[in-house]
Design an enzyme around this catalytic site. Sequence first.
Site, PDB file in Angstrom:
ATOM      1  N   HIS C 237      36.390  39.253  38.973  1.00 48.89           N
ATOM      2  CA  HIS C 237      35.430  38.278  39.456  1.00 48.89           C
ATOM      3  C   HIS C 237      34.295  38.241  38.439  1.00 48.89           C
ATOM      4  O   HIS C 237      33.845  39.292  37.991  1.00 48.89           O
ATOM      5  CB  HIS C 237      34.917  38.716  40.827  1.00 48.89           C
ATOM      6  CG  HIS C 237      34.230  37.627  41.585  1.00 48.89           C
ATOM      7  ND1 HIS C 237      32.985  37.186  41.234  1.00 48.89           N
ATOM      8  CD2 HIS C 237      34.619  36.907  42.663  1.00 48.89           C
ATOM      9  CE1 HIS C 237      32.637  36.221  42.091  1.00 48.89           C
ATOM     10  NE2 HIS C 237      33.608  36.031  42.956  1.00 48.89           N
ATOM     11  N   ARG C 258      27.562  29.873  41.082  1.00 51.87           N
ATOM     12  CA  ARG C 258      27.979  29.112  39.899  1.00 51.87           C
ATOM     13  C   ARG C 258      28.311  27.685  40.312  1.00 51.87           C
ATOM     14  O   ARG C 258      27.983  26.741  39.608  1.00 51.87           O
ATOM     15  CB  ARG C 258      29.193  29.750  39.242  1.00 51.87           C
ATOM     16  CG  ARG C 258      28.841  30.970  38.414  1.00 51.87           C
ATOM     17  CD  ARG C 258      30.063  31.478  37.679  1.00 51.87           C
ATOM     18  NE  ARG C 258      31.125  31.869  38.585  1.00 51.87           N
ATOM     19  CZ  ARG C 258      32.355  31.355  38.587  1.00 51.87           C
ATOM     20  NH1 ARG C 258      32.694  30.429  37.714  1.00 51.87           N
ATOM     21  NH2 ARG C 258      33.249  31.760  39.449  1.00 51.87           N
TER      22      ARG C 258
END
Lengths: 117, 408, 575
Positions: C237, C258
Site C-alpha cells: 500500500h 490520494r
Amino acid sequence: MSVTEDEAKPIQYRKHLRWGEHDPNRRANTPLGMWAWLWQRVSALLIVVLLVLHISLPYKLAIQFLLLLTVTFHATLGLRVILLDFNLVSIRHHRTLAWALPVVGLIAIFIVWRCIY
Amino acid sequence: MSATKRNVRVFRYDPAVGGDGGFRDYTLEVENASAMTMLDVLLHIQREQDPTIAFRFACRVAMCGSCGMVINGRERLACKTNVSDLPPSEDITLRPMNHFPVIKDLVVDMDPMFNKFRETLSFFEPKEQLTEPARIAPDAPEREEIRLATDCIACGCCVSSCTMVDHHPDYAGPAALARAYALIADSRDGLFQERLAAALPSCHECRTETNCTEVCPKGISPTRAIKYIQRTALVQLEVTPKEAEVEETEAPPARWEVDRATFIRGAGVAVIGAAVAVTLGSVAAITTVGPTESAAAEEWVSVGRIADLPQGKVTTVLLNYEARSGIYSQTISKPVMISRLSDEIICYKTACPHLGCTVHFENQSDEFRCACHGGTFDRSGSVIAGPPPRALDRYRHKIEGDQLLVLI
Amino acid sequence: MTQSVKADLLIVGMGAAASMAALYALDANPDLNILIVTKALKGKGGCSRMVQGGFNVVLHPMDSHEKHFMDTLKGGQYINKQDLAYTLVTEATATIKEMETRFGCFFDRNPDGTIHQKPFAGQSYDRTVHKGDLTGIEIMSRLTEQVIKRGIPVLEETRAVDLLLDESGKTVTGALLFDMRRGDFLVAEAGATLVATGGGPTQYRFHAPGPEKSVDGLGMLYRAGAVMMDMEMVQFHPTGLIIPGSVVAGALLEEGLRGAGAYLFNGNGERYMLNYAPDVAERATRDVVSRSSYIEMTSGRATPEGGVYIQASHLGPEFVLKNFPGMAERCRQFGYDLARGRVPISPTAHFVMGGAAVDLNGQSSLEKLFVAGEDAGGVHGANRLGGNGICESCVLGRQVGKALSKHLHNGNRALATTRKDQVKETADRLLRPFTRDSGPSPFDLRKRIKEMNWNKVGVVRDGPHLTEALAEIDAIADEASRMRVSGGRNYNMMYTAAVDLLSMIDVSRMVATSALAREETRGAHSRSDFPKQRDDYGLFNSNLRRGSDGKPVIEKTPVAFTRKSLEECQNYRKG
C-alpha cells in the site's frame, strides 16, 4: 528430553484485581461523576445525623443551617441523576452537572438564608 | 528532542508462581515522548530489558480492543496512549484491567465479559426473514440514537472502570448493556421484549458514576445506554408477560417472575423520582411517564381468510397492527406461524422458549427448528431435541366467519 | 501426554472468512460439531477487523456483475483464477444482503434508506459498501456476536502450529495446536480442517497488518505440502505512516486521501509522481505509486525520516478534517498535522494475493483440507482491488461454509489416523528453544528478516538481490534452528515471536522463489531487471510446493481463460 517430561503446569489465574487495588494513581484520576455518587451517599448519612440533632436540639440555628445545606447538596446531586435518567440533559454535560448543580443550589440556599435571617 | 529517562512500573504476575503479584520498576530512555505509545514502551522493555514480560495487543491502531489496561489510574488502550499524554512528573504505571482474572502480568481473561454478552442476548436476531436490507434513512432517529454505540470494540475498559461490576455478580456490566441498547433501538431486531427483560434488572445496578463514559476510547456512553433501556422499559415493557396468555398450563420460567417483581419495583422508584422532579419544578416532559402502569390491552387481530392457509402446511404470517398503551400508540409487526392440519389450527409464536431466537418451520423434516442452539419441535410444538425448556408457545385464536383471528 | 480434542470441523482463525464459514456450516447443519481456534481473543485478531475502506459489491441496477468481474481481472492483470473471481463477484450481492438481514450488520445509507456505495480505485462503478471508515469493526463485531450466540466453542489464544497428516501425507487429519496461556500443545483432530488465519505480510520493515499476524496459515499450508500459487504477489500500500521507533509504523493512511487530490513529495520537495505517471500523478494505482515512491526512496531522494511526504493541506484544513477525521486523528497522535502540514509515509506491506490453490468449495490439494480468505490464492491475480479483500473473506468464507456442511453431511465426518510420530516430533522440535542455554534471540532474527525482505524481496525486486535473499533466508533459518527463548512457558511472548518467525521464514522463501521465477513486472510484482509486463510470457500461475529437501519446487501453469479471453481482458476500459 521429551514433551511428556516437561509437561507445562496447569495455569493458575490470579483472582481479578479490584477497583483501586494495586493502583497508586487511581484516586487522583477518579472522575467527577464517581465523586458525585460518593458525596451523595456521604451527605445522606450526614442528613441522618443532622436530623437527629435537629430533632433532639430544636431551634439551634447552626444545626438548621447545616441541615439545609446538606439537604440541598444531596438533592442537587439527586437532580443530576434524574436529569441524566430522563435524558433531559445530554450525557455530554454530565461533568458540568456534577459541579454546577450543587454550586447553584448552595448559592441559592445561601441567598434564601440571608433573606430570612 | 533530547531523550529523557522515565520510570516505568509494570504489574507482574507469574501464573507459575501464583501469589498476589506486584509492581516491578524499569527505567526507560524515551527519545520522543509524543511518538511513543504505551505499546512501544512495553515492547522496548521486552526487547531490551525483560523478555518475560507479558501483555496483549493485535492491531495497534485502536480497532481490535486487545490492549486495554489501567495506565496511571485510568483505563486506556495502550496503542492509543502516548508517553506525552501522561504528566512528566509521574511514573508510568501499567496494570491489568479490573474485574477480569489475570492470566499473566498485564494479560487478562476477557471471557467473563463475553459471557455477559450472551446473558443479555446481545446478538442480532432478525425480526422477520427478509431478503433485502431494511430501508432506513441515515438520519433516522434510531440510527442517530445508536450511531456511536455500534463502534464498540469490546475492549473492556468500561467494565474495568465500573465499581458496581464487582458488587453484583448478576450485573451484566456496561459493555453488554451498551450492546443490548443498540439492539433494542434497532428496528430490525426481533428480540425487543426478551432483551429488554434480560437487560433491565442489570440497569438497576447502575449508580450513574459515569466512569464508563469517561474511559471509553471510542467515545461511547454506556451510562446513556443504560438510562435509555430503563426509559424504554418504562413505556414499552409489558407488565404482564406474554406467557400468561398461553393456553398451556406449564408455569413460565422463574426468570420472568423475578423480572416482573424487579420491574414493578423499578417503576415504583421511577414514579417517586418523577414526583420529586416535578416538585422541584422540572420540566413537564417528565409527566409522560405517568401512564406507565397501564398494560397493553389484549386484542384480537385478524390473520386473514382461513381458506388462504394451505392444508397440511405451516404458514408464517406477519401481523401488522396498532397497539395502544396509555397515551402511546405504536405500529407493531409480529410474525405468527399457523399450522393447519385438517380442521386443527394452531397458532405458534416464533420465539423459541429457550432464549427467544426465531423458530422456523422446515418442510423437509416437518419440524420447527431454532437456528441458535438447535432446538427442534414437532408439528404439535413439543420439544424433540435441544435445550428449550418447554413446548412452543401458542396464541389463542378464534374463527369468525371465514376469518381467523388471534389474540395478541 | 498431549491433550487432544476432536471435532467434525476444525476452523483455524477467527476473522471474517473463518466466522462466516462457521456460521453457514452450522446453520445448514445444526448438529455439526465445530471448533474454532484463534491466536487472539474472540474476533479480535486478523485483518478483517482492521478494514477501513469497505466491501465491493454490485447492488445498483446500473452496475453489473460483469463489470465487477472485469474490474477484478483488470486489477489482477489477467492471471486471476477466473471461476473463483466470478463466484466472488456474483455471490457478493447475496452475501452482503444476508450480512445485513441475518447477522445485523448495518452499513452506511443513502438519504433514501438504501445502502450507500462509495467510489474506490480501479472500479468502473461506485460499489464499495462501508460503515464510515471502520467497516471492519462492524463486520467483525456482528459476526463474533453470532458465533457467541450459537455457542460455537472457541479456543482463544490457541494457535495452530502445524497441520497433521495421515501416513500417506495426502490427507489432513487436524492440527497441532499450541495453547499460548498454558504453554502447551493440544492435538485437534477433525473430519475437515479449514485454514482461515489470514495472511498479514508482517515480514517486511513496514507492514499495515497488526504485528501479531505472521503469515501462519500460509506457512503451515506449505509445510503440510499443499500447492501454493502466485506467492510472489505481495501488495504494498503506498501510504503507510512512518513513525520512527514505534510499532504503529506502517499503519495506513487511507487511499481516499490520494483520491481526493493529496500530493506526494520526495526529500527534495519534488512532486515525483508527475514523472512516473504524468496523466494521473498521485491518483495512479497502488502498485504504480508504491513502486515510484520506493524508487525515489532508494535513489537518494528520501526524506530525513526515510520515506516520502504526503500533503493534503492544499485541499484546505477544513476539508481534510471533515472528510478524513480518523486519519487526521491518527497523524495527530504522533505529532503530525495532516490538515496543515506534510506527513512522512512509505509503501507498506499490505496483502498477500498468493496462497493455497483451491477450488470453488475451498478444497485445497490435500484431502480434508479447506482454505478460505487471504490464505487462499488465485482470486485476485497479480493485484487486489481496494474493497475486494473483505469481500473475498466474507463471500468465499460463506461458500466454503456451505460446501463444508454438505461435505461433512455426506458421511465424511470420520477422522483419519494421524501419522504415528508426527505430534511428538513436531512438539519436541518446537519446544527446543526453551531448553537451550544460549542461542540467537527471536526478536533479533525477526528484525533481521524484516530488513532483509524489505531490501531484497520488497516493492521492487531484481534477480541478484533475490538470489542473495534466498541465501540469507537459509542463513536465518539456520540461526532460527538454534534460537533460545527465556522465561516460563505460560504466555511467553518471546516464544510467540519464535514460532511466528518460523512461518515468516517459510513464506519469505516462497515469495523470493516465486519472484525470481517471474521474469517480468506484473501487478504488485515489479522487477527492475524486467520492467515491462510481458503478456507473451507472463500469463501463468506459479504453483509451488514443498520439495523433499524442504525447499520450494515451482511449476508454472498457464492461466485458464475460462470465462473471458485475453483479448477481452486487454481491451477492457482501454482509453
